[in-house]
Design a protein around this motif. Sequence first.
Motif, PDB file in Angstrom:
ATOM      1  N   VAL C 126       0.846  -1.192   0.000  1.00 12.56           N
ATOM      2  CA  VAL C 126       0.000   0.000   0.000  1.00 12.56           C
ATOM      3  C   VAL C 126       0.888   1.251   0.000  1.00 12.56           C
ATOM      4  CG1 VAL C 126      -0.185  -0.097   2.519  1.00 12.56           C
ATOM      5  CG2 VAL C 126      -1.885   1.174   1.225  1.00 12.56           C
ATOM      6  N   SER C 127       0.467   2.272  -0.737  1.00 16.84           N
ATOM      7  CA  SER C 127       1.290   3.477  -0.764  1.00 16.84           C
ATOM      8  C   SER C 127       0.537   4.654  -0.140  1.00 16.84           C
ATOM      9  CB  SER C 127       1.762   3.792  -2.182  1.00 16.84           C
ATOM     10  OG  SER C 127       0.678   3.855  -3.061  1.00 16.84           O
ATOM     11  N   ALA C 128       1.312   5.643   0.313  1.00 14.71           N
ATOM     12  CA  ALA C 128       0.731   6.818   0.962  1.00 14.71           C
ATOM     13  C   ALA C 128       1.589   8.032   0.650  1.00 14.71           C
ATOM     14  CB  ALA C 128       0.639   6.603   2.475  1.00 14.71           C
ATOM     15  N   ASP C 129       1.048   9.187   0.947  1.00 16.32           N
ATOM     16  CA  ASP C 129       1.751  10.451   0.705  1.00 16.32           C
ATOM     17  C   ASP C 129       3.113  10.445   1.413  1.00 16.32           C
ATOM     18  OD1 ASP C 129       2.596  13.036   0.410  1.00 16.32           O
ATOM     19  OD2 ASP C 129       0.712  13.959   1.080  1.00 16.32           O
ATOM     20  N   PRO C 130       4.203  10.647   0.660  1.00 16.17           N
ATOM     21  CA  PRO C 130       5.524  10.657   1.301  1.00 16.17           C
ATOM     22  C   PRO C 130       5.721  11.850   2.242  1.00 16.17           C
ATOM     23  CG  PRO C 130       5.700  11.273  -1.020  1.00 16.17           C
ATOM     24  CD  PRO C 130       4.288  10.807  -0.793  1.00 16.17           C
ATOM     25  N   TYR C 131       4.854  12.845   2.154  1.00 16.28           N
ATOM     26  CA  TYR C 131       4.951  13.992   3.064  1.00 16.28           C
ATOM     27  C   TYR C 131       4.061  13.806   4.303  1.00 16.28           C
ATOM     28  CZ  TYR C 131       7.239  16.785  -0.656  1.00 16.28           C
ATOM     29  OH  TYR C 131       8.091  17.282  -1.618  1.00 16.28           O
ATOM     30  N   ILE C 139      -5.082  16.814   6.184  1.00 14.83           N
ATOM     31  CA  ILE C 139      -6.074  16.995   7.235  1.00 14.83           C
ATOM     32  C   ILE C 139      -5.984  15.889   8.279  1.00 14.83           C
ATOM     33  CG2 ILE C 139      -7.705  18.266   5.786  1.00 14.83           C
ATOM     34  CD1 ILE C 139      -9.112  15.256   6.114  1.00 14.83           C
ATOM     35  N   ASP C 140      -5.248  14.837   7.977  1.00 16.66           N
ATOM     36  CA  ASP C 140      -5.017  13.765   8.948  1.00 16.66           C
ATOM     37  C   ASP C 140      -3.830  12.984   8.411  1.00 16.66           C
ATOM     38  OD1 ASP C 140      -5.528  12.124  11.207  1.00 16.66           O
ATOM     39  OD2 ASP C 140      -6.536  10.652   9.935  1.00 16.66           O
ATOM     40  N   ASP C 141      -3.279  12.094   9.239  1.00 16.79           N
ATOM     41  CA  ASP C 141      -2.109  11.334   8.815  1.00 16.79           C
ATOM     42  C   ASP C 141      -2.550  10.094   8.026  1.00 16.79           C
ATOM     43  OD1 ASP C 141       0.213   9.808   8.588  1.00 16.79           O
ATOM     44  OD2 ASP C 141       1.030  10.693  10.430  1.00 16.79           O
ATOM     45  N   PRO C 142      -2.275  10.045   6.721  1.00 21.10           N
ATOM     46  CA  PRO C 142      -2.741   8.898   5.925  1.00 21.10           C
ATOM     47  C   PRO C 142      -2.071   7.579   6.312  1.00 21.10           C
ATOM     48  CG  PRO C 142      -1.284  10.301   4.611  1.00 21.10           C
ATOM     49  CD  PRO C 142      -1.547  11.035   5.903  1.00 21.10           C
ATOM     50  N   ARG C 143      -0.909   7.668   7.002  1.00 20.34           N
ATOM     51  CA  ARG C 143      -0.208   6.417   7.361  1.00 20.34           C
ATOM     52  C   ARG C 143      -1.011   5.571   8.333  1.00 20.34           C
ATOM     53  NH1 ARG C 143       5.195   8.956   9.543  1.00 20.34           N
ATOM     54  NH2 ARG C 143       3.578  10.256  10.456  1.00 20.34           N
ATOM     55  N   VAL C 144      -1.827   6.226   9.163  1.00 28.65           N
ATOM     56  CA  VAL C 144      -2.662   5.462  10.107  1.00 28.65           C
ATOM     57  C   VAL C 144      -3.507   4.464   9.310  1.00 28.65           C
ATOM     58  CG1 VAL C 144      -4.564   5.638  11.757  1.00 28.65           C
ATOM     59  CG2 VAL C 144      -2.733   7.373  11.737  1.00 28.65           C
ATOM     60  N   VAL C 170      -3.258   5.856  -0.391  1.00 27.19           N
ATOM     61  CA  VAL C 170      -3.972   6.715   0.551  1.00 27.19           C
ATOM     62  C   VAL C 170      -3.319   8.091   0.582  1.00 27.19           C
ATOM     63  CG1 VAL C 170      -4.914   6.905   2.882  1.00 27.19           C
ATOM     64  CG2 VAL C 170      -4.183   4.667   2.021  1.00 27.19           C
ATOM     65  N   THR C 171      -4.119   9.119   0.404  1.00 27.10           N
ATOM     66  CA  THR C 171      -3.585  10.472   0.519  1.00 27.10           C
ATOM     67  C   THR C 171      -4.551  11.315   1.331  1.00 27.10           C
ATOM     68  OG1 THR C 171      -2.788  12.410  -0.672  1.00 27.10           O
ATOM     69  CG2 THR C 171      -4.591  11.203  -1.683  1.00 27.10           C
ATOM     70  N   ALA C 172      -4.021  12.369   1.939  1.00 26.60           N
ATOM     71  CA  ALA C 172      -4.869  13.220   2.766  1.00 26.60           C
ATOM     72  C   ALA C 172      -4.664  14.686   2.430  1.00 26.60           C
ATOM     73  CB  ALA C 172      -4.567  12.965   4.245  1.00 26.60           C
ATOM     74  N   SER C 173      -4.047  14.953   1.288  1.00 27.11           N
ATOM     75  CA  SER C 173      -3.777  16.326   0.872  1.00 27.11           C
ATOM     76  C   SER C 173      -4.465  16.619  -0.450  1.00 27.11           C
ATOM     77  CB  SER C 173      -2.274  16.538   0.675  1.00 27.11           C
ATOM     78  OG  SER C 173      -1.611  16.418   1.902  1.00 27.11           O
ATOM     79  N   PRO C 174      -4.839  17.866  -0.636  1.00 27.09           N
ATOM     80  CA  PRO C 174      -5.395  18.221  -1.955  1.00 27.09           C
ATOM     81  C   PRO C 174      -4.377  17.985  -3.070  1.00 27.09           C
ATOM     82  CG  PRO C 174      -5.353  20.137  -0.456  1.00 27.09           C
ATOM     83  CD  PRO C 174      -4.816  18.989   0.306  1.00 27.09           C
ATOM     84  N   LYS C 175      -3.096  18.194  -2.756  1.00 31.39           N
ATOM     85  CA  LYS C 175      -2.059  17.915  -3.740  1.00 31.39           C
ATOM     86  C   LYS C 175      -1.713  16.437  -3.637  1.00 31.39           C
ATOM     87  CE  LYS C 175       2.013  19.690  -5.899  1.00 31.39           C
ATOM     88  NZ  LYS C 175       1.569  19.034  -7.151  1.00 31.39           N
ATOM     89  N   GLY C 186      -8.043   4.358  -4.999  1.00 35.08           N
ATOM     90  CA  GLY C 186      -7.411   5.559  -4.467  1.00 35.08           C
ATOM     91  C   GLY C 186      -8.284   6.085  -3.341  1.00 35.08           C
ATOM     92  N   LEU C 187      -7.672   6.357  -2.199  1.00 32.63           N
ATOM     93  CA  LEU C 187      -8.423   6.835  -1.041  1.00 32.63           C
ATOM     94  C   LEU C 187      -7.952   8.231  -0.693  1.00 32.63           C
ATOM     95  CD1 LEU C 187      -8.138   3.558   1.052  1.00 32.63           C
ATOM     96  CD2 LEU C 187     -10.202   4.411  -0.084  1.00 32.63           C
ATOM     97  N   HIS C 188      -8.882   9.157  -0.690  1.00 39.16           N
ATOM     98  CA  HIS C 188      -8.535  10.543  -0.373  1.00 39.16           C
ATOM     99  C   HIS C 188      -9.261  10.936   0.909  1.00 39.16           C
ATOM    100  CE1 HIS C 188      -7.807  14.864  -1.982  1.00 39.16           C
ATOM    101  NE2 HIS C 188      -7.586  14.747  -0.699  1.00 39.16           N
TER     102      HIS C 188
END
Lengths: 166, 119, 551
Positions: C126-131, C139-144, C170-175, C186-188
């Motif tokens: 599974v991948s997530a936002d590297p930032y 708005i929240d930590d996607p790693r959770v 999984v991403t939690a940012s507009p970018k 894709g989970l936003h």
Amino acid sequence: MPTRIRLLNGAFALVEDPFTTVDDDTAIPPGDVIISLTRFQAEGERLLAECRKVGVRLESHEEVEALTYDLPRLAVVALVFPKFLDGRAYTYARLLRERFGFKGEVRAVGDVLREEAGYMLRCGFDAFVPADGSTPEDWDRATHRFRHVYQRSVDGRSPAYVERGE
Amino acid sequence: MRALTANRLTDGEVVFWKQGQWVERFADAELFAPDDAEAEAAEAHAKNQITLVVEPYLIDLMESEGLWAPVSYRERIRALGPTNLNHGKQEEGGAFVEALLHASGAARSKGRVDLIRRK
Amino acid sequence: MYQYDTLDKEFLADRSAEFRGQVARRLAGELNEDQFKRLRLMNGLYLQLHAYMLRVAIPYGSLNPTQLRKLAWIARTYDKGYGHFTTRTNLQLHWIKLADAPDIMDHLVSVDMHAIQTSGNCIRNVSADPYAGATAEEIDDPRVWAEAIRQWSTVHPEFTFLARKFKIAVTASPKDRTAAKTHDIGLHLKRARDGSLGFEVMVGGGLGRMPHIAPTIREFLPANRLLSYLEAILRIYNRQGRRDNIHKARIKIVVASLGVEEFARQVEAEWEKIGTAPDLPDTELARIRGAFAPKTFEILPAVSEALEAARAAEPAFARFARNNLKPHKQPGYGIVEVSLKAIGETPGDATSEQMEAVADLAERYGQNDIRVTHEQNLVLPHVKLDDAPAVWKALAAVGLATPNMNLVSDIIACPGLDYCALANARAISVAQNIAAKFADQDRAELVGELKIKISGCINACGHHHVGHIGILGVDKKGEEFYQLTLGGSGAEDAAVGQALGPALPYDRVAGAVDTLVDVYLRERKDGERFLDTFRRTGVAPFKEAVYADAN
């Protein structure tokens, strides 16, 4: 008499198979039989009226829902793995157990290999006709390989998140 | 001409058939004439060596600078190593390696086509 | 960062022991290659052109220094001293011996790593936002949630033999830095007006032979119902994914053939039947969330005097800071992008020494945190701005300070025909040739954001469909040719690129890219990126220039 590996009270054993698996072109012999879904839909009522045990063989492209009405009267559902890679039968087994409450034998037939023992057991299979010559001991080893699991499934094992809370 | 190649089971090394043995250098590979049935016999034999090699297959060769080079570009890379870093078989250098490096006019890629079909 | 507990560790040990047994059976001849292949693939071990390749899983691209050092040590001990970071944020080791693989697996397990589900028709890494945890945008930590998915998907009893591979981001940012819309799911992460968390669920993206951008099937899924909803999607897919045609086997084909509305309806119906059983209890979610608790940051001024002084004194540092230092949510901190795209080097490759240098920096300056991006770079997500000059110096000493993030030389390339058994053509050397044309950093910065993505075959590991310039290697009668596409994007404005024209031979590709850039510089209006200009002008001026050159 042919045999299959049976899971009974948590133990694997090689036991005789009282069922004759009959293909669609062969006359139905006396005794307990496993037949295709097509044949069951045509001849099931008659066979069940003859006071014998009947099982249905479900191919991976057939809908398990086709059996829901008749499940209480079926002794066996044999789910076919045409290739080990075709994993649809895992879903069917789970649905049979979890959604339709099937209490009879769920048998794995076709390209059934010991490496998949753990997955099959977790999805609710309790009878296996292996294609790789594996023994009950092999199946026992294979299903006890992992001390922990991460998901809830049919086998009732506690997933990691439950174990952690204990 | 043709040669018989495979990857060695234990380490994946690219190997070539030479009179019943597997050798690492393409330069040492046994050459089979296009109509030499010995090539198919060797391939059939190799397919039974399941504890020695994986997926043996025949490749076509063409002449290059007076030496033989695989026709397909893929097979040249197998015989030499990757082109981005000089640490495959090409590290050793020598006339055969030079000939392979300079071989041009890559034509049919029969080696790869066969391999893909086999999968 | 999430720490594996006894359960996780025992699970990995059991898996490694199973693998050791399988390798032993293969070496002894008890298993033939057909029987063994699928078992080694389930553990990320491929047989490629020159050797075995081991694809090590890096869940949601997150590493600690101990892990990265171990990877460096494995690469030095069992490989040729380097590794290749992939677009799935995994690490590939390309010169592995089968006989060593069980030992390597044990070494991985010793630092809570593995290669589970890095291949095969299962739910992949599974991948997530590297930032994550560092950017103010989220708005929240996607790693959770990525960690919850990692556990849920690990050796899933029902979903390990799907019709085809299955990828979740999984991403939690507009970018979007995960290319979420090119994933099977894709989970936003979003926050509702009442403050509750939920996911926009996008299903059916994918590259490969038939690229699709994932449509949204649900605008807001309550976050704590994620796993049951995933289970519903996967169940629909396991039943309906095509098994008669490998090229039509991904979920994107199911979504496209049913239509988005009907697919969504079936998922909702299945989800209702499943109920809440697969969902994690709040206690477990809280436990995972605790592992990703915000770092302790010092209270610092937003502007660092040390950084500004270094910027003024060292033009090279100023350039690095301009391109590779990104804003952090905490004043006085920054996100440092570590480019694995030095001009002339292999995109995504890092030597053992480079991995160790990054591990050292993470330890000394970066709160023990390292990320891998799908664009094949590394990230030090929490660096004090005061320390940025020192980090830059240390990176430069090992060739990791190339100031080219998101620029034309920051190219994605798969290993291609130099290593991969599936490839039709090389990708690495095409990237090297293009990067060489833009070695002049002033020119590269003048061009600005330009994402070039190269795949050596239609499987699209190099994401070529979503490159601003996409390059696909094809085989024409044994020769390497390349099809160019323009206008793709893997980000929040995701789009599939449009073909430029007939395929070009190997030695014309870099020149064609140069021409495309010239057209862009000529046509662009204020502030337009390459992508914006292309979207405004269409393909015509670009096509004309490239093929006029050919005549």
